[in-house]
Scaffold this motif. Structure first.
Motif, short mmCIF file in Angstrom:
data_model
loop_
_atom_site.label_atom_id
_atom_site.label_comp_id
_atom_site.label_asym_id
_atom_site.label_seq_id
_atom_site.Cartn_x
_atom_site.Cartn_y
_atom_site.Cartn_z
N LYS A 57 0.86 -1.23 0.05
CA LYS A 57 0.07 0.03 -0.01
C LYS A 57 0.86 1.21 -0.06
N ALA A 58 1.90 1.27 0.78
CA ALA A 58 2.97 2.45 0.76
C ALA A 58 3.60 2.63 -0.65
N GLN A 59 3.77 1.49 -1.03
CA GLN A 59 4.42 1.54 -2.47
C GLN A 59 3.53 2.23 -3.62
N LYS A 60 2.31 1.56 -3.51
CA LYS A 60 1.29 2.20 -4.40
C LYS A 60 0.65 3.49 -4.27
N ALA A 61 0.88 3.84 -2.82
CA ALA A 61 0.63 5.33 -2.51
C ALA A 61 1.64 6.13 -3.16
N TRP A 62 2.88 5.91 -3.10
CA TRP A 62 3.85 6.62 -3.64
C TRP A 62 3.85 6.58 -5.15
N GLU A 63 3.48 5.56 -5.83
CA GLU A 63 3.41 5.82 -7.34
C GLU A 63 2.21 6.58 -7.69
N VAL A 64 1.16 6.46 -6.91
CA VAL A 64 -0.01 7.50 -7.21
C VAL A 64 0.43 9.09 -6.96
N ALA A 65 1.20 9.26 -6.06
CA ALA A 65 1.82 10.59 -5.92
C ALA A 65 2.48 11.05 -6.78
N GLN A 66 3.25 10.20 -7.33
CA GLN A 66 4.33 10.55 -8.59
C GLN A 66 3.47 10.59 -9.72
N ALA A 67 2.25 10.20 -9.93
CA ALA A 67 1.78 10.11 -11.28
C ALA A 67 1.61 11.52 -11.93
N PRO A 68 1.32 12.84 -11.13
CA PRO A 68 1.25 14.01 -11.95
C PRO A 68 2.45 14.39 -12.34
N PHE A 69 3.81 13.77 -12.10
CA PHE A 69 4.67 14.44 -12.78
C PHE A 69 4.66 13.97 -14.21
N LYS A 70 4.45 12.74 -14.55
CA LYS A 70 4.30 12.35 -15.86
C LYS A 70 3.10 13.20 -16.63
N ASN A 71 2.26 13.77 -15.86
CA ASN A 71 1.10 14.31 -16.73
C ASN A 71 1.74 15.71 -16.73
N LEU A 72 2.75 16.25 -16.10
CA LEU A 72 3.25 17.52 -15.97
C LEU A 72 4.10 17.61 -17.19
N LEU A 73 4.93 16.62 -17.33
CA LEU A 73 5.79 16.79 -18.53
C LEU A 73 5.02 16.64 -19.95
N MET A 74 4.07 15.68 -19.93
CA MET A 74 3.35 15.51 -20.97
C MET A 74 2.39 17.00 -21.60
N MET A 75 2.00 17.48 -20.36
CA MET A 75 1.28 18.66 -20.57
C MET A 75 2.05 19.94 -20.85
N GLY A 76 3.38 19.78 -20.41
CA GLY A 76 4.37 20.86 -21.00
C GLY A 76 4.51 20.79 -22.35
N PHE A 77 4.94 19.72 -22.89
CA PHE A 77 5.23 19.24 -24.16
C PHE A 77 4.08 19.73 -25.05
N MET A 78 2.98 19.36 -24.69
CA MET A 78 1.68 19.83 -25.56
C MET A 78 1.55 21.48 -25.57
N MET A 79 1.87 21.98 -24.47
CA MET A 79 1.87 23.45 -24.47
C MET A 79 2.95 24.16 -25.27
N TRP A 80 4.18 23.54 -25.31
CA TRP A 80 5.18 23.96 -26.22
C TRP A 80 4.68 23.76 -27.77
N MET A 81 4.07 22.56 -28.10
CA MET A 81 3.73 22.22 -29.49
C MET A 81 2.51 23.30 -29.88
N ALA A 82 1.79 23.51 -29.02
CA ALA A 82 0.41 24.71 -29.18
C ALA A 82 1.02 25.88 -29.69
N GLY A 83 2.14 26.20 -29.24
CA GLY A 83 2.96 27.68 -29.63
C GLY A 83 2.14 28.71 -28.71
N SER A 84 2.72 29.88 -29.18
CA SER A 84 2.31 31.12 -28.43
C SER A 84 1.31 32.11 -28.82
#
Length: 177
Positions: free
Chosen positions: A57-84
């Motif tokens: 349970k502790a390991q899974k809690a840490w995995e869930v806690a770190q999941a937004p980091f993957k989303n952060l990288l993906m969203m940053g890439f999508m914003m960069w591709m969208a332009g200014s």
């Protein structure tokens, strides 16, 4: 024996009358099986099982806690591709980048509910989850600012400024007394 026929069948089991059926005690246990380790009252085995479950349970809690980091990288890439430039796609990506962390922050309790256990400390994973979602929200606010959609300059607030007082008055050439 089958009832009423008088013929004994060697491999027949009568399920209606289970009082006469019992396992023979002279059958040895299979290899690798010991009756003492399968005892449900064995405190050591149950404690080890609970400790293993708490560690999982502790390991899974840490995995869930770190999941937004993957989303952060993906969203940053999508914003960069969208332009200014301001267009429908960049605005949609930006508001998605703002909405996802907000909705995730509203449901922090639900996200970590399956990992709630007295032996598992979920405070640190929750704090990491909140920090990563706040970073994702800051990325969305930064993108709004880079698109020019945030009122950050004085010229954005001109309509709310009071009008300047009149210093002079012109009457169009007629003398004013």
């Amino acid at each position: 024996m089958e009832k009423g026929k008088g013929v004994a069948r060697r491999w027949a089991v009568e399920f209606a009358d289970n009082s006469s059926y019992s396992l023979p005690s002279d059958i040895p246990d299979p290899l690798g099986f010991t009756r003492s380790s399968s005892d449900p009252d064995d405190a050591n085995a149950s404690r080890q099982k609970k400790d293993a479950e708490a560690a999982w349970k502790a390991q899974k809690a840490w995995e869930v806690a770190q999941a937004p980091f993957k989303n952060l990288l993906m969203m940053g890439f999508m914003m960069w591709m969208a332009g200014s430039t301001v267009h429908l796609f960049s605005i949609g990506i930006t508001f998605s980048a703002l909405w996802q962390p907000i909705s995730a922050l509203q449901g922090v309790g639900k996200v970590f509910e399956p990992y709630k256990d007295p032996r598992v400390d979920t405070l640190a994973p929750k704090l990491l989850f909140i920090a990563l979602n706040l970073a994702a929200m800051a990325l969305g606010v930064w993108k709004l600012n880079s698109l020019g959609l945030l009122p950050t300059h004085a010229s954005d607030w001109v309509s709310s400024l009071p009008t300047a007082p009149e210093v002079e008055y012109s009457s169009g050439g007629l003398p004013f007394h």
